[in-house]
Scaffold this active site. Sequence first.
Site, PDB file in Angstrom:
ATOM      1  N   THR A 198      42.013  27.456  35.001  1.00  0.00           N
ATOM      2  CA  THR A 198      41.416  28.755  34.666  1.00  0.00           C
ATOM      3  C   THR A 198      42.318  29.490  33.684  1.00  0.00           C
ATOM      4  O   THR A 198      43.543  29.497  33.854  1.00  0.00           O
ATOM      5  CB  THR A 198      41.137  29.675  35.881  1.00  0.00           C
ATOM      6  N   ASP A 200      42.447  32.488  33.599  1.00  0.00           N
ATOM      7  CA  ASP A 200      42.865  33.722  34.282  1.00  0.00           C
ATOM      8  C   ASP A 200      44.204  33.580  35.014  1.00  0.00           C
ATOM      9  O   ASP A 200      44.803  34.582  35.379  1.00  0.00           O
ATOM     10  CB  ASP A 200      41.795  34.147  35.301  1.00  0.00           C
ATOM     11  N   GLY A 243      40.363  37.817  32.186  1.00  0.00           N
ATOM     12  CA  GLY A 243      41.317  37.692  33.296  1.00  0.00           C
ATOM     13  C   GLY A 243      40.739  38.033  34.651  1.00  0.00           C
ATOM     14  O   GLY A 243      41.421  37.985  35.668  1.00  0.00           O
ATOM     15  N   GLU A 295      39.913  43.094  31.396  1.00  0.00           N
ATOM     16  CA  GLU A 295      38.504  43.420  31.682  1.00  0.00           C
ATOM     17  C   GLU A 295      38.302  43.962  33.102  1.00  0.00           C
ATOM     18  O   GLU A 295      37.363  44.693  33.370  1.00  0.00           O
ATOM     19  CB  GLU A 295      37.618  42.193  31.455  1.00  0.00           C
ATOM     20  N   LEU A 346      36.587  33.904  22.716  1.00  0.00           N
ATOM     21  CA  LEU A 346      37.574  33.315  21.787  1.00  0.00           C
ATOM     22  C   LEU A 346      38.760  32.793  22.588  1.00  0.00           C
ATOM     23  O   LEU A 346      39.383  31.792  22.239  1.00  0.00           O
ATOM     24  CB  LEU A 346      38.103  34.392  20.839  1.00  0.00           C
TER      25      LEU A 346
HETATM   26  O1  F6P Z   1      37.159  32.867  34.776  1.00  0.00           O
HETATM   27  C1  F6P Z   1      37.223  32.695  33.405  1.00  0.00           C
HETATM   28  C2  F6P Z   1      36.477  33.778  32.691  1.00  0.00           C
HETATM   29  O2  F6P Z   1      36.622  33.565  31.302  1.00  0.00           O
HETATM   30  C3  F6P Z   1      36.864  35.204  33.069  1.00  0.00           C
HETATM   31  O3  F6P Z   1      38.059  35.611  32.469  1.00  0.00           O
HETATM   32  C4  F6P Z   1      35.649  35.966  32.641  1.00  0.00           C
HETATM   33  O4  F6P Z   1      35.491  37.149  33.378  1.00  0.00           O
HETATM   34  C5  F6P Z   1      34.538  35.011  32.959  1.00  0.00           C
HETATM   35  O5  F6P Z   1      35.099  33.709  32.979  1.00  0.00           O
HETATM   36  C6  F6P Z   1      33.423  35.033  31.946  1.00  0.00           C
HETATM   37  O6  F6P Z   1      32.422  34.184  32.373  1.00  0.00           O
HETATM   38  P1  F6P Z   1      31.183  33.772  31.485  1.00  0.00           P
HETATM   39  O7  F6P Z   1      31.652  32.789  30.468  1.00  0.00           O
HETATM   40  O8  F6P Z   1      30.245  33.155  32.452  1.00  0.00           O
HETATM   41  O9  F6P Z   1      30.664  34.996  30.850  1.00  0.00           O
END
Ligand code: F6P
Length: 429
Positions: A198, A200, A243, A295, A346
């Site tokens: 991940t 994150d 994140g 976020e 990105l």
């Molecule tokens: O868990 C990884 C992540 O990129 C997070 O940082 C983000 O909130 C989420 O996935 C976004 O998910 P999606 O690509 O489904 O919009």
Amino acid sequence: MIFPEKVCPVLYYHGLYIVFWFIVLPKHKYLSSYRQSTLLDYLPRGMQVAIKNFAKELTVMKKIVISTGGGDAPGLNAVIYAVVHSCYRKGWEVYGSRNGYGGFLDIEDMVRLFPRDVEGIYSTGGTILGSTNKGNPFSKPVKNLAGEIQVIDISDKILRNFNRMGFDCHIAIGGDGSLAIAHRFAEMGMPVIGVPKTIDNDLEKTNRTFGFDTAVSTATEALDKLHSTAKSHNRVMVVEVMGRDSGWIALYSGISGGADVILIPEIPFDIEEVCEKISDNELHDKLYSIVVAAEGAITIDGQKFNKGKGELGREEVILGGVGEWVAAEIRKRTEKDTRSLVLGHLQRGGSPTTFDRLLALRFGAAAVRFVEGKIFDHMVALNDSQMVAVPIAEAIKMRKKVDLSSDKVLTARDIGICFGDTDTRGQIE
Ligand code: F6P
């Protein structure tokens, strides 16, 4: 010379029989269907399983399946590369299940992987297998004939197909959501090994997840670029980074990218303090400021920003909006030119950095060693510089948060970065 068939012909020929019916035949693409009608299939289930296990012990050949679940992260392909190559050298078969558990539901989506299929992919972003964050087999929403949404559990079907296809282990590459699913399958009897992915970096029990370093590099590069434009216009630039509920990406990129303010979910922020820092910059002749907002950042009043539930089957809300809100408040309160941007996906794209590539390759190779050692229901983890096994249940218990007493947070404060709280250490008197 000792000939085993001469020493104990009964055992020898029974052994051969078992290996043929339970190992050779089921693994053979065309002959496997004949297996349905063997006399041994009429034996009690327990006896069949015991014979199968005994037969498996007689052979060193294994059949592994890999899946990639959740949001993609740079390094997924490097894990696949390492698994395929490590297994190939042991004479094991590797299959990839497309789009998470797709290959267990449709044979077309179960693909055999040879080294030639993964040539050079260790340096590429994304996943050659495809991924989904809407694929929880324990609660899958489907439309019934009346057009209503019904949530069904298809885990039994997946486990049955896993066994029917003769797999010895499932290497599940994913974040906490995908690993929680893998753990439930392990509890149902599927031999599973997890690989932590991940951007994150919010998985417990591993120093790092792969994908994080690349995301931080991308965010830092973006911040570097923003300095010149912010300075040219004496502006405040607010950058929203990913994140989820952890502030790792914001913290690492914010410190490395020269941010004046970093907002992370672990420290609820007061917009007044943020504006205070921007005014303080002006007082000290720094007429532009850079704000990095995770976020998942939360105001001191508990306000959190999201864009709603998202697509059917997705279990989490889509986070976002904090950057825009912070920028609007700064503009209103300081009357400074303020702009916001969202780095978004990105951060998930492009080639993995050397760090992520190496980590992902090490995770993949270690996962195969764990298969050999039968360390199932465990996740490969980085502990200091070692690859260790940790129970998946431990890794998914809670999300890893930024430690507020860590050296990184102290460093940020010492060099004058504001977190939007009242701790003013490092600020000029
Ligand atoms: O868990 C990884 C992540 O990129 C997070 O940082 C983000 O909130 C989420 O996935 C976004 O998910 P999606 O690509 O489904 O919009």
